[in-house]
Design a protein around this motif. Structure first.
Motif, PDB file in Angstrom:
ATOM      1  N   GLY A  60       0.787  -1.226   0.000  1.00 41.37           N
ATOM      2  CA  GLY A  60       0.000   0.000   0.000  1.00 41.37           C
ATOM      3  C   GLY A  60       0.816   1.271   0.000  1.00 41.37           C
ATOM      4  N   SER A  61       2.114   1.165   0.253  1.00 39.83           N
ATOM      5  CA  SER A  61       2.953   2.358   0.319  1.00 39.83           C
ATOM      6  C   SER A  61       4.415   1.968   0.160  1.00 39.83           C
ATOM      7  N   GLY A  62       5.263   2.971   0.061  1.00 41.11           N
ATOM      8  CA  GLY A  62       6.703   2.771   0.086  1.00 41.11           C
ATOM      9  C   GLY A  62       7.246   1.831  -0.976  1.00 41.11           C
ATOM     10  N   ILE A  63       8.182   0.980  -0.565  1.00 40.60           N
ATOM     11  CA  ILE A  63       8.841   0.058  -1.484  1.00 40.60           C
ATOM     12  C   ILE A  63       7.833  -0.881  -2.137  1.00 40.60           C
ATOM     13  N   CYS A 106      18.355  -6.073  -0.479  1.00 44.45           N
ATOM     14  CA  CYS A 106      18.845  -5.558   0.800  1.00 44.45           C
ATOM     15  C   CYS A 106      19.158  -4.069   0.687  1.00 44.45           C
ATOM     16  N   PRO A 107      18.125  -3.230   0.733  1.00 40.64           N
ATOM     17  CA  PRO A 107      18.367  -1.786   0.632  1.00 40.64           C
ATOM     18  C   PRO A 107      18.844  -1.185   1.954  1.00 40.64           C
ATOM     19  N   HIS A 156      26.454   6.602  -0.453  1.00 41.35           N
ATOM     20  CA  HIS A 156      26.494   7.738  -1.381  1.00 41.35           C
ATOM     21  C   HIS A 156      25.851   8.991  -0.784  1.00 41.35           C
ATOM     22  N   ASN A 157      25.566   8.939   0.517  1.00 40.04           N
ATOM     23  CA  ASN A 157      25.096  10.111   1.262  1.00 40.04           C
ATOM     24  C   ASN A 157      23.797  10.711   0.729  1.00 40.04           C
ATOM     25  N   ARG A 158      22.874   9.846   0.398  1.00 37.39           N
ATOM     26  CA  ARG A 158      21.514  10.284   0.072  1.00 37.39           C
ATOM     27  C   ARG A 158      20.574   9.126   0.338  1.00 37.39           C
ATOM     28  N   LEU A 159      19.308   9.459   0.554  1.00 37.56           N
ATOM     29  CA  LEU A 159      18.312   8.405   0.706  1.00 37.56           C
ATOM     30  C   LEU A 159      18.042   7.758  -0.654  1.00 37.56           C
ATOM     31  N   GLU A 195      14.141   2.888  -7.053  1.00 38.82           N
ATOM     32  CA  GLU A 195      15.412   2.206  -7.290  1.00 38.82           C
ATOM     33  C   GLU A 195      15.338   0.751  -6.839  1.00 38.82           C
ATOM     34  N   VAL A 196      14.663   0.511  -5.726  1.00 40.72           N
ATOM     35  CA  VAL A 196      14.471  -0.857  -5.255  1.00 40.72           C
ATOM     36  C   VAL A 196      13.541  -1.600  -6.208  1.00 40.72           C
ATOM     37  N   ALA A 197      12.513  -0.907  -6.686  1.00 39.71           N
ATOM     38  CA  ALA A 197      11.574  -1.515  -7.630  1.00 39.71           C
ATOM     39  C   ALA A 197      12.275  -1.915  -8.915  1.00 39.71           C
ATOM     40  N   ALA A 198      13.236  -1.112  -9.360  1.00 38.65           N
ATOM     41  CA  ALA A 198      13.967  -1.435 -10.585  1.00 38.65           C
ATOM     42  C   ALA A 198      14.757  -2.727 -10.427  1.00 38.65           C
ATOM     43  N   ALA A 199      15.315  -2.941  -9.236  1.00 39.27           N
ATOM     44  CA  ALA A 199      16.041  -4.186  -8.975  1.00 39.27           C
ATOM     45  C   ALA A 199      15.090  -5.368  -8.980  1.00 39.27           C
ATOM     46  N   ALA A 200      13.914  -5.197  -8.391  1.00 39.36           N
ATOM     47  CA  ALA A 200      12.912  -6.265  -8.391  1.00 39.36           C
ATOM     48  C   ALA A 200      12.481  -6.597  -9.817  1.00 39.36           C
ATOM     49  N   LEU A 201      12.301  -5.558 -10.617  1.00 37.87           N
ATOM     50  CA  LEU A 201      11.877  -5.760 -12.001  1.00 37.87           C
ATOM     51  C   LEU A 201      12.923  -6.546 -12.778  1.00 37.87           C
ATOM     52  N   TRP A 202      14.194  -6.266 -12.516  1.00 32.64           N
ATOM     53  CA  TRP A 202      15.270  -7.020 -13.174  1.00 32.64           C
ATOM     54  C   TRP A 202      15.193  -8.497 -12.817  1.00 32.64           C
TER      55      TRP A 202
END
Length: 250
Positions: free
Chosen positions: A14-17, A177-178, A214-217, A222-229
């Motif tokens: 429902g939200s987030g990742i 593992c984000p 890399h000093n950013r959230l 980006e996690v979804a792109a890994a799942a899609l791969w």
């Protein structure tokens, strides 16, 4: 639309990742069933191939019933994303058994139940992908969060064992593992860290940002792109892996 005709189940969708993954899968043609404890959030996220069904992953009977209903409505599950979880730090000497059990019931038991029930129909098909959303805490110790770390390590172990059980079969098992992702969990943890460490909210948020190499959230997409791969053509030999999404080596 390479995922057309495939049914995906995403817990905590429902939200987030979870929502980012659900949207990415639906955009590639999958019929996506998202679950979560709040029906209102699921209803808000539904549409464009996404249907929401309320389910608490801590409740075995509910997981069994909801998964069976999803299969009846949309066909066998061929993509299972065990994403539902909670993240909260607490010093071990301040951790009571109720806190420990709730964390394990949600993060680890929830993944076990979700995957077990998804496999009931997936095993009858000729292709399947199972993804558990763990954390960098599944690969190293996270200070001040022994319970959370243990639950996420357990998820990685579960996936590694399942990948061995099904090796050579057309089903793969992998873990994402984000590090710190820009979701409501970070917002909630900002207040928690601020109170525990006695620092300002800005400082607490900066502590999480600086923990990412890399000093950013990290964006949920980006996690979804890994799942899609992992569910796309060419990923067939990626199996039993714990994939870091942390801006660098942890």
């Amino acid at each position: 639309m390479e995922l057309e005709g495939k049914h995906a189940l995403v817990t905590g969708g429902g939200s987030g990742i979870g929502l980012a993954i659900a949207r990415a899968l639906a955009a590639r043609g999958a019929a996506v069933t998202i679950t979560g404890r709040r029906q209102a959030a699921l209803d808000a996220a539904a549409g464009d191939g996404i249907v929401g069904m309320s389910m608490d992953v801590r409740d075995e009977a509910r997981v069994v019933e909801t998964t069976a209903a999803a299969v009846e409505a949309r066909g066998p599950i061929q993509i299972c994303v065990a994403n539902a979880g909670i993240a909260e730090g607490r010093a071990l000497h301040k951790t009571d058994l109720d806190f420990w059990r709730d964390m394990m019931a949600t993060n680890l038991d929830g993944a076990f139940l979700t995957i077990r029930e998804a496999l009931q129909s997936m095993r009858e098909t000729d292709w399947g992908r199972v993804i558990a959303v763990s954390s960098v805490a599944g690969l190293r110790g996270l200070p001040g969060a022994a319970c959370y770390t243990a639950s996420k390590h357990g998820m990685v172990g579960l996936i590694r064992a399942l990948s061995e059980d099904y090796i050579g079969k057309p089903i793969t098992f992998n873990t994402l593992c984000p590090a710190y992702v820009d979701t409501d969990i970070v917002t909630r943890n900002t207040a928690s860290i601020s109170a525990r460490a006695g620092v300002s909210a800005d400082k607490a948020r900066a502590m999480m940002v600086s923990a990412n190499r890399h000093n950013r959230l990290i964006a949920p997409e980006e996690v979804a792109a890994a799942a899609l791969w992992l569910v796309s053509d060419g990923s067939e030999s990626v199996n039993g892996q714990a994939i870091e999404i942390a801006g660098g080596q942890i």
